[in-house]
Scaffold this active site. Sequence first.
Site, PDB file in Angstrom:
ATOM      1  CB  SER A 127      -0.896   0.009   1.252  1.00  0.00           C
ATOM      2  OG  SER A 127      -1.512   1.259   1.443  1.00  0.00           O
ATOM      3  CE1 TYR A 152      -4.401  -1.999   4.812  1.00  0.00           C
ATOM      4  CE2 TYR A 152      -3.645   0.202   4.215  1.00  0.00           C
ATOM      5  CZ  TYR A 152      -4.067  -1.062   3.841  1.00  0.00           C
ATOM      6  OH  TYR A 152      -4.137  -1.386   2.510  1.00  0.00           O
TER       7      TYR A 152
END
Length: 331
Positions: A127, A152
């Site tokens: 990501s 995350y």
Amino acid sequence: MKVLITGMAGFIGHATAKRLAGRGDDIIGVDNLNEYYDIALKKARLEDLKNYSNIEFFQFDISDRNKIDALFSEFNFDRVVHLAAQAGVRYSLDNPSAYVESNLVGYLNILEGCRHHEVPHFVYASSSSVYGMNAKVPFSTKDAVDHPVSLYAATKKANELMAHSYSHLYSIPTTGLRFFTVYGPWGRPDMAPFKFAKAMLEGNSISVFNHGDMQRDFTYIDDIVEGVVRILDIIPAKGGAPNSPDSSNAPFSIYNIGNGSPVDLMEFIKAIELATNRKSVCDFLPMQPGDVPRTWADTEALFEATGYRPQTGIEEGVARFVEWYRKFYKI
């Protein structure tokens, strides 16, 4: 090829499965259909894939090691595309254990499957969030990413480190793909493009964080999938892996997949206004914890490896998304 796609009921998983099945690959899909967002949308994506006789789906959680072992024992995978993860920056503030179970335990189970069954290439989703508050732009895979600002992001960075260790120890070719703000038809309801379009079409206000002073490298779903498909056959080689860190001799690579041209958030909102023919009403709010002010992908390494650059501009991509949204929700 026989390809395992984890998270196949997800946004990118559905689109990738459709593309690979359409070209003739045999697809085995896994998803736990969790309740992070509307399960009906996930089921609709799976229903959309039922037209393909070369797609087989299994519903279970990748944190279940025994089921992962059985899956890898039953099928001889030529590629693994690992997209399953607990998504979302803000959700990680309230539900950290979900990220550990899926993004760390589940990820390890998939790595172990690749190790014990000698999968020729493991491709996984990382990501843009790993770049955190980096001030240098555009973000390059050569940049340090040691200071994540959300759990995350930390799990995604951990995935990259775990992949490298397995590449080094067991010579498993691994490639990480740092996705940048994906949007388009069948998109995720928790992401800003979906939220904005929904609110505008329903006549509601939209929440605009950091008072609108944000930039995102919005990337259309078809461009993401094209990058994934091309990377599948760019297999890192030990001692000479494309885009491998200078300090590594492992068959390991990481690439950014983004549009390569950040867009001001307010400009993106204007594109949605144009596509919906509705005027936005903005509630300007402070920055959310764990969020970052800008993302911008340096995509030169991806282009050098694959010869591909994203093709879809914001107005075109947003128009396609809104057209799908109206049709899907019958507006």
